[in-house]
Scaffold this active site. Structure first.
Site, PDB file in Angstrom:
ATOM      1  N   THR A 219      22.517   3.112 -59.274  1.00 26.55           N
ATOM      2  CA  THR A 219      21.756   2.933 -57.840  1.00 26.55           C
ATOM      3  C   THR A 219      21.594   4.171 -57.132  1.00 26.55           C
ATOM      4  O   THR A 219      22.528   4.897 -56.908  1.00 26.55           O
ATOM      5  CB  THR A 219      22.305   1.580 -57.256  1.00 26.55           C
ATOM      6  OG1 THR A 219      22.304   0.531 -58.294  1.00 26.55           O
ATOM      7  CG2 THR A 219      21.810   1.522 -55.901  1.00 26.55           C
TER       8      THR A 219
ATOM      9  N   GLY B 101      30.987   2.102 -56.910  1.00 22.22           N
ATOM     10  CA  GLY B 101      32.541   1.531 -57.159  1.00 22.22           C
ATOM     11  C   GLY B 101      33.376   2.393 -57.540  1.00 22.22           C
ATOM     12  O   GLY B 101      32.930   3.305 -58.347  1.00 22.22           O
TER      13      GLY B 101
ATOM     14  N   GLU C  57      24.243  -5.573 -59.537  1.00 22.43           N
ATOM     15  CA  GLU C  57      24.167  -5.417 -60.925  1.00 22.43           C
ATOM     16  C   GLU C  57      22.788  -6.190 -60.985  1.00 22.43           C
ATOM     17  O   GLU C  57      22.343  -6.949 -62.190  1.00 22.43           O
ATOM     18  CB  GLU C  57      25.121  -6.167 -61.604  1.00 22.43           C
ATOM     19  CG  GLU C  57      26.541  -5.860 -61.306  1.00 22.43           C
ATOM     20  CD  GLU C  57      26.654  -4.281 -61.717  1.00 22.43           C
ATOM     21  OE1 GLU C  57      26.057  -3.822 -62.679  1.00 22.43           O
ATOM     22  OE2 GLU C  57      27.500  -3.545 -61.341  1.00 22.43           O
TER      23      GLU C  57
END
Lengths: 654, 654
Positions: free
Chosen positions: B140, B179, B422
């Site tokens: 992303t 993350g 996601e």
């Protein structure tokens, strides 16, 4: 940025009669350092202290001092209409501050001013104005939240000392979720009054909790409940009373008093009626909740609409990506909520006006059950609408909407509790329907069955008074069609519920609780149908009264959208009742899609005209610069200034 | 408390084939000090450290070591089915730990094992097993989340040094929400491969981020994004690359490689197909999200169902108050979600089995587009179902459900992001429908119009293969009726969408993006209709295969409830299409009410048979003792032991 000093005509119209109050508060909030920075990264203690500081600042504003003085002196003229405007502005700056102000002034202050004598108001509430002390409101118990009538805290009168002894007899009697419990000084405590062993039902007592130095009053314990989903700035706690002695003068005695030698007197004989009268004092607080939910909706929508108009993603092959507001699902998810927030703006004002009129005519709110029902229903409808709206705003802003900097998460977490506090929404809906059933049966005092049949046949011709709106053509796309549809649904649900209850209770001799419970789904549908109809009517009236043609045209589209969306939600019911044909139902869907599409660009103007200061909006994705989250900044699409600023910044950084 | 050591036959059935894995993890979690205390009152740094400790503990469990070794060695037999069970258990203990494990093993590990060579797996992933380092997944970007194909990060090949130069050319190219960005050591970075100025589309590169001592790799910057609505234990950040040099060997080269002198080769010619192949590696992660959402639902339902069976409020006049589960609205709000959580249990297992079968037959997931579509659709359906379910759980537990101690708020805040990450749910639904449209047009290769007409008439007789279920009677109350109804809706929506798109694109020569966009509401309805049908079919099959008569009867009721609830939700559509008469539609509603009522007591057994350790449930209102929130304790209604404990406590305190 919407410039707070040059409001548009629409902004003025949305502000309403007391736009000066709003402007005054906009300035007060914008100029105050305490409101310039969000507080999600503070510790619980820090955030509570900050909230206390914010509350003190707000209450010290000259405007607030004047307003609270009116409350103390019982000057009721348009008091609630002004309260509503104040509440919306303070909540938009910080929800916890708004809620805490609601506890101190609305609930505690409301209890003292509505249930107490002028002397008691002077003693127990007037000092709050200069912050000599603050108060809390202790009704809910561990064992009794929604069913407040069943509270267990006891207040025994002792003639020898002329004292009440306030006592928590068991765990279920602990006063729970009490706001301001860790910082406040006095509590308005509801307890069962007992004189010489004889119960007189719940009454409200002023109990000292702690003094200015934090020393607890003998026998009082306050437990800190600490971490909640949101509203971290509100210190909720548990109060436990161990034979706490208070003077006889601390019973708020408007609806019941005890003489020195222990004689009870009240102008209301029935315990139930008396309790209802006391609880009616809560009605304005419930309206304040509607306002708070509406403020949260508007803020969420400002952020989501602005981001949707600047963020781009996907597009035609080999061309620029489109603004995400162009995606059909995006405008379909956001626009109906924007319409609802407008409908609520006008409906809240209507309800406040009804209350103000009643109060300034010297009526007690408890005698005005239709008004209580309206406010209860609005509370349920608006707080649920808010939860759904903010969830859509969060989802429509993607990962950005999950970041605390962008405000939506804290709006969600703070306002989530509104659906269950100050009366659980499911209970609120039952309040609405009890009133609707009362109205219904009143019509047919001679014979309920004949009455029902007569009513059924007369309504078959569907004579509903929507003519005041001046619409005549009867098509799906007309507001008059939508108004009639909502009204029809309400009446049919009302009639059929009455018939079902009659059959169960009168004919089959079912126990009332079980009969009512087996109709609960029906009950909640009817209550919401009632509120839907009221919101659309009030929106339609506000459109009609709007003097500026362009504004009227704009509002008119959103009003149609609100009505279309309400009918669309319940189209299954209309199909079941042959009120809509399958073709008409499909037409409603197409109309919904088309209306949402047609207002998606107007939406930018509407959210600008909500006219919230940028320190209330906070979110960088809504074009508010935030040094803590530069990465989130999206310039406003209509503002070439911020656009070039962002480009500059992007170029300087990389 | 559900004793983890004496599971019922239903519990075993719900656990499925790999119940030993689940039991093993139940024990591992219950025995670990790190999972005994909720973490909502820690600072951001503390909670991140705790999450890292929890992750390390979980990955060091012998069971996990065996599982990860299978991943490294490419032993695919039933790998995903086992992964799903592990994921559910870890997430039930702590959502952030589960998500962080998903990042390190599922996304980073999945990228290396699916896109890399065996040598690359050995170099970049095998050391993760003994925690020599951890990884992150950087797809992303600020400018491209959902539309990942449009990423802007560049990877220039430099033959002289045999290095790739990874670079962030503009603000929109920053890798966002990554993350493990503040703690991890390597990132699987997607970037546009450019050789001698020629673009070859997105590829995945392993980029070192920091070493063991936290020293950043030259040119890499990681910004901390800090505060989110939930998942506080996951350290999300922004990665920026300033001409970062990495060896040629760091391109994961399964789908495309670059020779030393800069020659590009790939067995897939089209850039789009190649990217799809790479992205297909994400499919298992999406299934994991469904599992995580399902875990959150189950936990919320355990808490809400247990509280509803012990808390009392309101009741018949002059009698004891009733348990709140007895209120019609209460069971109506909770029971359909419990049915959905069961349906998902079986559907997840089905999807994992399909994937495992495909992988063990040596198929690449990218060639299995129906499977990708199923998983994408399940992700959207389940994560939305979870959001709605947890909101109902929160509301059905009143003020208690707003307190952090009772776990529901953190479940809500942690799992809220699943709907957009996601792959945004709206995009996931479009993935489903693109596949359904492909399947549809494949049937009619000769002429799309003739084909459509033929299909229309043949389906008018509604020949749908549900006979495998062995139901024959055709009534609203029958599962076969419900299955047929869902199937019918899916087919009609599919057919009509194809016809609309055909008319717009082929006949009216509309641009495809705009034609598709104008049908987006239709598209999302079809995708959900598809998933609804699959979940009911899988639930029905699971009922049929259940060997224990009592369990089968119980599941059968919940299966009927799930189907009834799905048809009820869409009854407007069925009425519009004359598939349901008004009378049948009303019957569906009555059936829904009656089924919810009939399973409300069984619900206690079902939530016990989810068999979560009490340290996962945490909530005192669900009967788990919590010394930090004694005030919240409600004994389990079926457990006389905890009952007496509570009474004892109550007596000793007051």
């Amino acid at each position: 940025m919407a410039a707070p000093h040059s409001p548009s005509s629409l902004s003025r119209y949305l502000d309403g009669e007391f736009w000066k109050i709003r402007d005054n508060l906009r300035e007060g909030i914008s100029n105050c350092e305490l409101f310039q920075r969000s507080s999600y990264d503070l510790s619980l203690d820090q955030i509570r202290d900050l909230t206390a500081d914010r509350l003190h600042y707000a209450m010290k504003l000259p405007l607030m001092q004047r307003h609270l003085t009116d409350q103390v002196l019982g000057r009721k003229k348009k008091f609630l209409n002004r309260s509503v405007d104040i509440s919306e502005m303070i909540c938009s700056a910080d929800m916890a501050t708004g809620v805490k102000m609601g506890v101190v002034c609305g609930l505690y202050g409301g209890a003292v001013t509505n249930l107490g004598s002028p002397e008691q108001v002077k003693q127990f509430y007037a000092p709050v104005l200069n912050l000599a002390f603050t108060g809390m409101f202790a009704l809910t118990e561990r064992g009794h939240g929604s069913n407040a009538r069943g509270i267990l805290t006891e207040a025994h009168y002792e003639p020898a000392t002329q004292e009440f002894i306030i006592h928590t007899p068991c765990e279920d009697a602990q006063k729970m979720y009490i706001g301001n419990a860790m910082k406040g000084h006095y509590a308005a405590v509801f307890a069962q009054l007992i004189i010489k062993g004889e119960p007189h039902g719940p009454h409200c007592f002023i109990v000292p909790i702690r003094d200015q130095h934090g020393v607890m009053w003998p026998g009082v314990t306050a437990f800190d409940m600490r971490h909640k989903e949101g509203l971290h700035g509100v210190d909720n706690g548990i109060l436990i009373f161990d034979h706490v002695r208070i003077p006889r003068e601390n019973l708020l005695d408007k609806f019941g008093s005890v003489s020195a030698d222990g004689k009870y007197s009240s102008r209301i004989r029935s315990k139930g009626t008396r309790f209802n009268a006391m609880i009616a004092a809560l009605t304005p607080t419930r309206l304040a909740l509607t306002v708070q939910a509406m403020a949260a909706m508007k803020l969420g929508l400002i952020i989501a609409v602005r981001y949707s108009h600047s963020r781009r993603q996907f597009g035609p092959k080999d061309q620029d990506e489109v603004k995400i507001i162009e995606h059909q699902t995006q405008y379909l998810r956001l626009m109906p909520h924007l319409a609802t927030s407008l409908a609520l703006t006008f409906t809240v004002r209507y309800a406040a006006r009804l209350m103000d009129d009643a109060l300034s005519q010297g009526q007690d709110l408890q005698s005005n059950r239709p008004l209580q029902a309206l406010v209860a229903g609005l509370k349920a409808y608006s707080t649920w609408a808010n939860v759904v709206c903010l969830q859509e705003c969060r989802e429509c802003t993607g990962g950005m909407g999950f970041m605390m900097e962008n405000r939506i998460p804290s709006l969600k977490c703070d306002s989530d509790v509104f659906v269950t506090f100050e009366g659980d929404n499911m209970v609120m809906l039952q309040v609405v329907v009890r009133e609707l059933m009362t109205q219904y049966t009143k019509q047919f005092e001679d014979s309920i069955v004949t009455g029902m049949i007569r009513n059924w046949s007369s309504s078959a011709s569907d004579r509903i008074r929507t003519s005041f709106l001046g619409f005549s053509v009867d098509k799906v796309g007309d507001l008059s069609f939508l108004l009639k549809a909502l009204s029809y649904r309400e009446r049919v649900l009302q009639r059929s519920l009455a018939a079902r209850l009659y059959a169960k209770v009168e004919k089959n001799k079912e126990e009332f609780f079980s009969a009512w419970n087996s109709c609960l789904h029906h009950v909640t549908s009817l209550a919401l149908a009632h509120i839907h109809r009221v919101t659309l009517e009030q929106f339609a009236l506000a459109v009609q009264e709007c003097q500026v043609k362009d504004d009227q045209d704009l509002l008119s589209k959103f009003c149609l959208l609100h009505g279309t969306s309400l009918v669309y939600q319940e189209r299954a019911w209309y199909l079941e009742h042959n009120y809509l044909s399958p073709g008409a139902s499909r037409q409603i869907r197409n109309q919904l899609l088309e209306l949402c599409r047609s207002v998606k660009d107007d939406a930018l103007k509407v959210v600008a005209d909500f006219n919230f200061p940028s320190c209330c909006i906070q979110a960088p994705i809504a074009g508010v610069v935030n040094p803590r989250a530069e990465w989130g900044f999206y310039p406003l699409s209509e503002s070439p200034v911020s656009q070039s600023h962002a480009q500059q910044r992007a170029m300087s950084k990389l």
